[in-house]
Scaffold this active site. Structure first.
Site, PDB file in Angstrom:
ATOM      1  CB  SER A 262     -22.404 -20.619   7.747  1.00 50.25           C
ATOM      2  OG  SER A 262     -23.648 -20.321   8.355  1.00 50.25           O
ATOM      3  CE  LYS A 263     -18.401 -14.481  12.380  1.00 51.02           C
ATOM      4  NZ  LYS A 263     -17.285 -13.663  12.514  1.00 51.02           N
ATOM      5  NE  ARG A 264     -27.681 -15.368   8.800  1.00 49.30           N
ATOM      6  CZ  ARG A 264     -28.357 -15.269   7.687  1.00 49.30           C
ATOM      7  NH1 ARG A 264     -27.793 -14.763   6.612  1.00 49.30           N
ATOM      8  NH2 ARG A 264     -29.600 -15.675   7.640  1.00 49.30           N
ATOM      9  CB  ALA A 266     -22.108 -21.545  14.203  1.00 46.29           C
ATOM     10  CD  GLU A 267     -22.253 -15.314  15.132  1.00 42.94           C
ATOM     11  OE1 GLU A 267     -23.024 -14.710  14.355  1.00 42.94           O
ATOM     12  OE2 GLU A 267     -21.039 -15.036  15.266  1.00 42.94           O
TER      13      GLU A 267
END
Ligand code: GLU
Length: 495
Positions: A262-264, A266-267
């Site tokens: 997910s974006k989260r 991944a970050e």
């Protein structure tokens, strides 16, 4: 392949193109090119609330950068345009009406509160999330429950309404997915999907089906997250009397920490999310393409390095895996190093120039920059590291690595470096070979190891204890700069 292959990449412009979107585009592109077919770009912008102005140009830039320009799209329309759904509203309305006339769709006038009340009322342990479906629609305000007159009056009065899909009460929807093979859904699990919203625009589902048909799409290749929508689409194709395109749902991209990437997360893991970040960080498009192609596919042999051309030749949907593919950023780094090192020094000069501009450094000619590239290319993973790794090519070190100083500038370093500096000053030909001769001449004459002199000189010249070939570095910097830096270090470290 008997029919003419036409595929589409159909992003919603709700944000910048992310890495998973680029993989979907790539698989579409490879499949199209493998079969001498067409690759279309369609902008699915029917959700006005989530529309992001910059997104469309970001998507196009990413596709061009990655080397997969669409054969047809908003900027180069073919005969089936427009290629933006917001410009096709009339078309969708026509088919929504047809579905209503056939009894496959209906008007629904329920407010958000009405639907919420129904959910509250019907919520039970067996059915924790009641849907607007064949079991509940009979108690709602729609053209199946209201009289014909009332429906007409409401529409005439401008009452807000949506158009919903009339999902059959029982049965299964079955289809063959090229990757997932036989897929079967019980219609009981489906809700009466909204097809047209109260703003007069279609939802993704209706627009997607209508456009895939009208645009002559032969294969729908998209992420697995759309698999659960596929039965609704299959129903729509059936109701509209159209043959559904072949489908292929790509495996999810997984996080190395487990679960879907997910974006989260991944970050959190330092994985860039948006394609523009990969561009900014200086990834090579060929490396990213090669890496993404292998994220869920491989040619079935030992090969790992494959150009777009080779990928095109080998690609097949049958070899795409069913299970999720883990995003391994180290593997991408490995690909990037490979492609970077295979590039000519000259072709990397613009990337170095870009980084220098960012760092506010200017005034170096192309020949100089090409040599810098040559010396740094083997030492970086990304072109964005050029300045970090090679600032000393452009400025005298302003700081010195403490550990390296301690290790290098001890014992008779001062004496050795002083002697070396004197020799450098006398040199008429400031070449790497001559500098090397002088340095080894001194250490041999004094009977000390090469490193005893080489290391303090390196620290003086570059500020650190490791880096590209020191003699070539010194040759490039020139005599004056080398002598100056040796002087500075001698003054600084003689205390
Ligand atoms: N607009 C959808 C998306 O944003 C397209 C899904 C599909 O390819 O059908 O991904």
């Amino acid at each position: 392949m008997s029919k003419n292959v036409r595929v589409r990449f159909a992003p919603s412009p709700t944000g910048m193109l992310h890495i998973g979107g680029l993989r979907t585009a790539l698989y579409n592109y490879l499949f199209a090119k493998h079969h001498n077919g067409e690759f279309l770009l369609r902008i699915e912008d029917t959700d006005q609330n989530r529309y992001v102005e910059e997104a469309e140009s970001d998507i196009k830039t990413a596709l061009i950068w990655a080397g997969m320009p669409p054969d047809e799209g908003p900027d180069n329309p073919g005969s089936v345009g427009p290629y933006r759904q917001s410009e096709r509203s009339e078309t969708y309305l026509k088919y929504a009406r047809q579905l209503i006339d056939q009894g496959n769709a209906y008007y629904a006038f329920d407010s958000a509160e009405d639907i919420e009340a129904m959910r509250e009322e019907l919520k039970s342990d067996e059915n924790p999330n009641p849907k607007y479906d064949s079991t509940t629609r009979t108690s709602m305000k729609n053209s199946l429950t209201l009289s014909k007159d009332e429906v007409e009056n409401r529409i005439k009065n401008g009452d807000p309404y949506v158009i919903r899909l009339n999902v059959p009460e029982s049965g299964t929807v079955e289809f063959n997915d090229i990757i997932r093979e036989h897929v079967s859904f019980d219609v009981k699990g489906l809700d009466d999907q909204v097809l047209m919203k109260s703003d007069g625009l279609p939802t993704y589902h209706l627009a997607n089906v209508v456009d895939d048909h009208l645009m002559g799409i032969s294969h729908v290749i998209r992420g697995e997250e759309w698999l659960s929508s596929a039965p609704k689409h299959i129903l729509l194709y059936k109701f509209l009397g159209w043959e559904a395109p072949e489908m292929a749902h790509l495996p999810l991209i997984m996080s190395p920490a487990g679960g879907k990437l997910s974006k989260r997360n991944a970050e959190e893991l330092g994985i860039p999310v948006n394609v523009r970040d990969y561009i900014r960080l200086g990834y090579e498009p060929d490396a990213l393409v090669n890496f993404l192609a292998f994220l869920g596919w491989n040619p079935g042999d030992e090969r790992e390095i494959m150009t777009m051309q080779e990928l095109t030749k080998e690609f097949s949907l049958e070899k795409v895996s069913k299970s999720g593919a883990v995003f391994n950023i180290d593997k991408l780094t490995w690909y990037n190093e490979h492609y970077l090192r295979a590039m000519t020094d000259e072709s990397l000069v613009p990337a170095l120039e870009k980084e220098l501009t960012k760092a506010g450094i200017s005034g170096f000619n192309d020949a100089y920059l090409e040599t810098v590239v040559h010396l740094l290319k083997e030492r970086v993973s990304l072109t964005s590291e050029f300045v970090n790794q090679g600032r000393f090519f452009f400025e005298a070190p302003s700081e010195f690595d403490e550990k390296a100083v301690k290790k290098a500038w001890k014992g008779d370093a001062i004496d050795l470096v002083t002697e070396f500096k004197d020799e450098v000053e006398k040199l008429t030909d400031h070449s790497a070979a001559n500098l090397n001769d002088k340095l080894s001449g001194i250490t041999e004459a004094r009977g000390v190891g090469f490193g005893k002199l080489m290391l303090p000189v390196r620290v003086a010249i570059t500020g650190t204890g490791s880096g590209p070939d020191l003699f070539e570095t010194m040759e490039l910097l020139g005599k004056e700069t080398v002598v100056k830096r040796l002087d500075t270090a001698l003054n600084k470290f003689s205390e």
